[in-house]
Design an enzyme around this catalytic site. Sequence first.
Site, PDB file in Angstrom:
ATOM      1  N   ARG A  34      27.632  92.839  64.208  1.00  0.00           N
ATOM      2  CA  ARG A  34      26.581  92.035  64.598  1.00  0.00           C
ATOM      3  C   ARG A  34      25.354  93.025  64.410  1.00  0.00           C
ATOM      4  O   ARG A  34      24.148  92.347  64.158  1.00  0.00           O
ATOM      5  CB  ARG A  34      26.853  91.769  66.211  1.00  0.00           C
ATOM      6  CG  ARG A  34      27.427  90.717  66.143  1.00  0.00           C
ATOM      7  CD  ARG A  34      27.787  90.504  67.837  1.00  0.00           C
ATOM      8  NE  ARG A  34      28.476  89.093  68.185  1.00  0.00           N
ATOM      9  CZ  ARG A  34      29.400  88.784  68.890  1.00  0.00           C
ATOM     10  NH1 ARG A  34      29.269  89.771  70.127  1.00  0.00           N
ATOM     11  NH2 ARG A  34      29.935  87.659  69.094  1.00  0.00           N
ATOM     12  N   LYS A 205      44.189  73.201  71.777  1.00  0.00           N
ATOM     13  CA  LYS A 205      44.025  72.184  72.817  1.00  0.00           C
ATOM     14  C   LYS A 205      43.219  71.176  72.053  1.00  0.00           C
ATOM     15  O   LYS A 205      42.047  71.300  71.953  1.00  0.00           O
ATOM     16  CB  LYS A 205      43.661  72.799  74.182  1.00  0.00           C
ATOM     17  CG  LYS A 205      44.675  73.467  74.897  1.00  0.00           C
ATOM     18  CD  LYS A 205      43.978  74.054  75.925  1.00  0.00           C
ATOM     19  CE  LYS A 205      44.730  74.943  77.030  1.00  0.00           C
ATOM     20  NZ  LYS A 205      44.047  75.527  78.154  1.00  0.00           N
ATOM     21  N   GLY A 361      35.602  80.679  66.538  1.00  0.00           N
ATOM     22  CA  GLY A 361      36.370  81.634  66.437  1.00  0.00           C
ATOM     23  C   GLY A 361      37.629  82.011  65.543  1.00  0.00           C
ATOM     24  O   GLY A 361      37.359  82.641  64.727  1.00  0.00           O
ATOM     25  N   GLY A 384      30.585  80.068  70.516  1.00  0.00           N
ATOM     26  CA  GLY A 384      30.289  78.965  71.308  1.00  0.00           C
ATOM     27  C   GLY A 384      28.939  78.346  71.045  1.00  0.00           C
ATOM     28  O   GLY A 384      28.744  76.939  71.195  1.00  0.00           O
TER      29      GLY A 384
HETATM   30  P1  AMP Z   1      41.247  77.386  69.392  1.00  0.00           P
HETATM   31  O1  AMP Z   1      40.858  78.879  70.117  1.00  0.00           O
HETATM   32  O2  AMP Z   1      41.443  76.486  70.175  1.00  0.00           O
HETATM   33  O3  AMP Z   1      40.834  77.089  68.022  1.00  0.00           O
HETATM   34  O4  AMP Z   1      42.926  77.740  69.340  1.00  0.00           O
HETATM   35  C1  AMP Z   1      43.413  78.915  68.267  1.00  0.00           C
HETATM   36  C2  AMP Z   1      44.576  79.158  68.569  1.00  0.00           C
HETATM   37  O5  AMP Z   1      45.640  77.855  68.570  1.00  0.00           O
HETATM   38  C3  AMP Z   1      45.459  80.253  67.645  1.00  0.00           C
HETATM   39  O6  AMP Z   1      45.363  81.476  68.431  1.00  0.00           O
HETATM   40  C4  AMP Z   1      46.462  79.525  67.165  1.00  0.00           C
HETATM   41  O7  AMP Z   1      47.545  80.506  67.199  1.00  0.00           O
HETATM   42  C5  AMP Z   1      46.621  78.570  68.157  1.00  0.00           C
HETATM   43  N1  AMP Z   1      47.544  77.258  67.529  1.00  0.00           N
HETATM   44  C6  AMP Z   1      47.431  76.784  66.350  1.00  0.00           C
HETATM   45  N2  AMP Z   1      48.428  75.853  66.164  1.00  0.00           N
HETATM   46  C7  AMP Z   1      49.352  76.085  67.240  1.00  0.00           C
HETATM   47  C8  AMP Z   1      50.673  75.392  67.404  1.00  0.00           C
HETATM   48  N3  AMP Z   1      50.949  74.289  66.610  1.00  0.00           N
HETATM   49  N4  AMP Z   1      51.055  75.760  68.724  1.00  0.00           N
HETATM   50  C9  AMP Z   1      50.479  76.734  69.363  1.00  0.00           C
HETATM   51  N5  AMP Z   1      49.233  77.224  69.045  1.00  0.00           N
HETATM   52  C10 AMP Z   1      48.742  76.910  67.961  1.00  0.00           C
END
Ligand code: AMP
Length: 403
Positions: A34, A205, A361, A384
């Site tokens: 940064r 999620k 991220g 964010g």
């Molecule tokens: P996000 O911060 O919502 O973009 O989620 C990123 C995280 O989702 C990463 O740490 C991944 O390891 C996790 N992730 C991706 N695919 C899967 C999956 N099929 N099951 C569980 N976690 C997952």
Amino acid sequence: MSSFTSHNFANQKALIRVDFNVPIKNGVITDDTRIRAALPTIKKVLADGGSVVLMSHWGRPLKDIEKKPNLTLADFSLKPLIAPLCKFLDTEVQFAEDCISEDAARKAAALKPGQVLMLENLRYYKQEEKGDKDFAEKLSKFGDIYVNDAFGTAHRAHASTAVIAQFFAPGKKLFGLCMEGEVKAAEEVMHNSRKPFTAIIGGAKVSDKILIIENLLEKATDIIIGGGMAYTFFKAMGGQIGNSLCEDDRCEMALALLEKAKEKGVCIHLPADSIIADKFAADANTSSALSNEIPGGWMGLDVAHMAVENFSKVISESKTILWNGPMGVFEMEKFQSGTKAIAEAVVKATSNGAFSLVGGGDSVAAVNKFGLADKVSYVSTGGGAMLEYFEGKELPGIAAIKS
Ligand code: AMP
């Protein structure tokens, strides 16, 4: 030419909001990305014959001290940044120990062309996060021209990121180079996209990504959904997903999104097959299965062969690509190949003329991990802030400069 580049800062004092919220452990900066990102903006002002007052936040001093009384404000000081900054800029950097004190005002007033002053952490004052107008006005006195180069905090209506801009006339408030790059890339995707426009949305999620998907239904021609969030869609459609990640309370929402996509003529692509594992662990036993026929006791942790083939084809035909969120648990070797293949497909489409923006991220971490960050059109640093932009929200830090 951008308005920042065309502005001549000779004999002007630029008050620059930077994002120096860098990781510091035991007084040592462990990642200076940064700081390096802000250097072109600072150097341009100095090269023009202007002077620079730098302001930034670091951490959440007041909130953390409330929770952990053994901490003090000194634990959140920006002082450890002075030495590296001096080295990067090859000049002395003065420091004001209180961002709105008389000492700070005196030091800012005495700055000569080519000199740099850094203010102590803005968040020592609760007024910063509250967007206090008087606090913003005090800060505004330290410069002739306000430059916002902190895209990472552009989604916050804080004193130094947004409120302060009202104390500068049009033409006296500008985006810095770092911020300008982020805004330009984001606008290219969300407002000037060439079609087909494919959004690749992954991650854990659905609940975190609903607003983005809803907004993208108005903009994209294709939406690829991968990662853990895909299994909520399969479950909602009556599939067997074993122990895969699922948000049962979001099944209805997932069906509604699919229905809305159909109405809008947006093509949603779900992963036909998955790499499955018998536990969430790097040493799990693995196999593959159709994503809606995952046996009991197994979970989908990556997209598999057919999905990669389908997704890569869609990506290769796209002229604009937005990628947020990994396709699988890419942090573990056994479940990284889907994300890597998609990264490679995005790189290939980019080399064929598509505009690709990777933002948020974990997809940024993924392209960095695979050494592909410089082979896509733009990698956003503003997690964010970029997410809120993709959700269709107006970012106060952008609006304040543009108004
Ligand atoms: P996000 O911060 O919502 O973009 O989620 C990123 C995280 O989702 C990463 O740490 C991944 O390891 C996790 N992730 C991706 N695919 C899967 C999956 N099929 N099951 C569980 N976690 C997952």
